[in-house]
Design a protein around this motif. Structure first.
Motif, PDB file in Angstrom:
ATOM      1  N   LEU A 207      28.815  -7.705  -2.698  1.00 45.67           N
ATOM      2  CA  LEU A 207      29.531  -8.329  -3.640  1.00 45.67           C
ATOM      3  C   LEU A 207      29.371  -7.809  -4.898  1.00 45.67           C
ATOM      4  N   VAL A 208      30.277  -7.515  -6.095  1.00 51.05           N
ATOM      5  CA  VAL A 208      29.644  -6.560  -7.214  1.00 51.05           C
ATOM      6  C   VAL A 208      30.731  -6.808  -8.776  1.00 51.05           C
ATOM      7  N   GLY A 209      29.300  -7.146  -9.150  1.00 51.59           N
ATOM      8  CA  GLY A 209      29.834  -7.443 -10.970  1.00 51.59           C
ATOM      9  C   GLY A 209      29.991  -6.090 -11.852  1.00 51.59           C
ATOM     10  N   VAL A 210      30.281  -6.433 -12.930  1.00 54.15           N
ATOM     11  CA  VAL A 210      30.689  -5.317 -13.914  1.00 54.15           C
ATOM     12  C   VAL A 210      30.810  -6.560 -15.189  1.00 54.15           C
ATOM     13  N   MET A 211      29.858  -5.655 -16.060  1.00 51.63           N
ATOM     14  CA  MET A 211      29.981  -6.392 -17.391  1.00 51.63           C
ATOM     15  C   MET A 211      30.271  -4.886 -18.155  1.00 51.63           C
ATOM     16  N   GLY A 212      30.775  -5.307 -19.535  1.00 55.23           N
ATOM     17  CA  GLY A 212      30.604  -3.972 -19.817  1.00 55.23           C
ATOM     18  C   GLY A 212      32.136  -3.828 -19.915  1.00 55.23           C
ATOM     19  N   PRO A 213      32.862  -3.320 -21.034  1.00 60.03           N
ATOM     20  CA  PRO A 213      31.815  -1.829 -22.154  1.00 60.03           C
ATOM     21  C   PRO A 213      31.020  -2.925 -23.149  1.00 60.03           C
ATOM     22  N   ARG A 214      29.528  -2.795 -23.284  1.00 53.96           N
ATOM     23  CA  ARG A 214      29.601  -3.423 -24.459  1.00 53.96           C
ATOM     24  C   ARG A 214      28.033  -3.466 -25.050  1.00 53.96           C
ATOM     25  N   GLU A 215      27.482  -3.885 -26.212  1.00 52.42           N
ATOM     26  CA  GLU A 215      26.581  -3.156 -27.308  1.00 52.42           C
ATOM     27  C   GLU A 215      25.616  -2.501 -25.883  1.00 52.42           C
ATOM     28  N   SER A 216      24.818  -1.810 -26.046  1.00 52.99           N
ATOM     29  CA  SER A 216      23.641  -0.951 -24.820  1.00 52.99           C
ATOM     30  C   SER A 216      22.670  -1.739 -25.348  1.00 52.99           C
ATOM     31  N   HIS A 217      21.721  -2.664 -24.335  1.00 48.05           N
ATOM     32  CA  HIS A 217      20.188  -2.561 -24.279  1.00 48.05           C
ATOM     33  C   HIS A 217      19.474  -1.921 -24.074  1.00 48.05           C
ATOM     34  N   PRO A 218      18.479  -1.126 -23.794  1.00 43.96           N
ATOM     35  CA  PRO A 218      18.571  -1.544 -25.278  1.00 43.96           C
ATOM     36  C   PRO A 218      18.587  -0.666 -26.476  1.00 43.96           C
ATOM     37  N   LYS A 219      18.873  -0.339 -27.517  1.00 43.49           N
ATOM     38  CA  LYS A 219      19.658   0.567 -28.578  1.00 43.49           C
ATOM     39  C   LYS A 219      19.338   1.531 -28.333  1.00 43.49           C
ATOM     40  N   HIS A 220      17.858   2.371 -28.343  1.00 44.04           N
ATOM     41  CA  HIS A 220      17.922   3.650 -28.051  1.00 44.04           C
ATOM     42  C   HIS A 220      18.376   4.034 -27.163  1.00 44.04           C
ATOM     43  N   LEU A 221      18.696   3.589 -25.788  1.00 46.85           N
ATOM     44  CA  LEU A 221      19.378   4.107 -24.840  1.00 46.85           C
ATOM     45  C   LEU A 221      21.288   4.781 -24.879  1.00 46.85           C
ATOM     46  N   ALA A 222      21.391   3.871 -26.141  1.00 49.90           N
ATOM     47  CA  ALA A 222      23.034   4.236 -26.010  1.00 49.90           C
ATOM     48  C   ALA A 222      22.843   5.702 -26.630  1.00 49.90           C
ATOM     49  N   MET A 223      24.383   5.989 -25.564  1.00 50.15           N
ATOM     50  CA  MET A 223      24.637   7.973 -26.014  1.00 50.15           C
ATOM     51  C   MET A 223      26.156   7.569 -26.876  1.00 50.15           C
ATOM     52  N   PRO A 224      25.855   8.373 -28.489  1.00 47.14           N
ATOM     53  CA  PRO A 224      26.937   8.425 -29.879  1.00 47.14           C
ATOM     54  C   PRO A 224      27.820   9.217 -29.319  1.00 47.14           C
TER      55      PRO A 224
END
Length: 244
Positions: free
Chosen positions: A49-66
């Motif tokens: 079984l596979v579930g996908v969430m997103g695209p959504r705000e990245s958490h933690p924010k410091h891992l977000a790629m610009p």
């Protein structure tokens, strides 16, 4: 004491398949309510079984790629998914396969459309009988489609093994454990692009070349089943909309 033969003298495997034959595969899309996209696969006796969430705000924010979305995959095997119950704590193998699945799917996603976000793929193996990474990749590709995430192509995946000196397509658990090699591949057919190729064991150069041809054949068969599942899913959705 005699050891059970995995391949008969006339080239039939112990589950009744020919050397280049896939197990029975069934995909379903949109099976979970509380996700952005989901899919379920029965691949022989393997059930995932596979579930996908997103695209959504990245958490933690410091891992977000610009400049793009970050893809994370979380592969987990239920304690009851194998004959000898496993610990519910994440194993080293689960961590490794999470990374492998993420890297196999990444090239297919237009991550540049969604900067500073994350796309999370949750994979739950309910029952395991070999080739779980291939089944997971193929099902996760459909869950991404269900989430409406733009993709360059579907990613189809399959494995070839060497069993009793012969190359076999779509390796089941017993063949994986007792065979001489295992080679999983993930592939975007319309792009003729390989996104994953691993090898465990030893084969000759000629066997490697023949394995690649078998893998491409198998991936094309899986790809057709994926597209059929998408068509069936959206036909049902369209029919339900018209009735409403």
């Amino acid at each position: 004491m005699t050891t059970e033969k995995l391949i008969s003298d006339d080239g039939i495997r112990n589950d009744g398949r020919k050397l280049d034959e896939l197990r029975k595969i069934k995909f379903e899309i949109g099976v979970l309510k509380n996700t952005d996209g989901s899919a379920y696969v029965e691949w022989g006796r393997t059930k995932i079984l596979v579930g996908v969430m997103g695209p959504r705000e990245s958490h933690p924010k410091h891992l977000a790629m610009p400049d793009k979305a970050r893809i994370d995959a979380f592969y987990r095997m239920a304690s009851f998914s194998v004959e000898e119950w496993k610990s519910p704590a994440p194993s080293r193998r689960e961590t490794e396969l999470s990374k492998v699945i993420r890297e196999a799917l990444g090239p297919a996603v237009f991550t540049e459309y969604f900067p500073r976000t994350s796309i999370d793929i949750f994979i739950e193996v309910l029952q395991a009988d070999g080739s779980t990474r291939c089944a997971a990749i193929s099902a996760a590709s459909l869950a991404l489609v269900d989430a409406g995430i733009p993709m360059r192509d579907l990613v189809a995946s399959i494995a070839v093994g060497k069993v009793e000196g012969q190359l076999v397509l779509d390796v089941q658990d017993k063949e994986d454990k007792e065979g001489e090699s295992d080679m999983p591949m993930a592939y975007m057919p319309s792009k003729n692009a390989v996104t994953l190729l691993q090898m465990d064991g030893q084969i000759t150069h000629d066997e490697f070349l023949r394995s690649i041809e078998l893998l491409k054949k198998g991936c094309l068969d899986v790809y057709k089943m994926q597209k059929d599942a998408i068509e069936a899913h959206f036909k049902v959705n369209a029919s339900n909309t018209e009735e409403a």
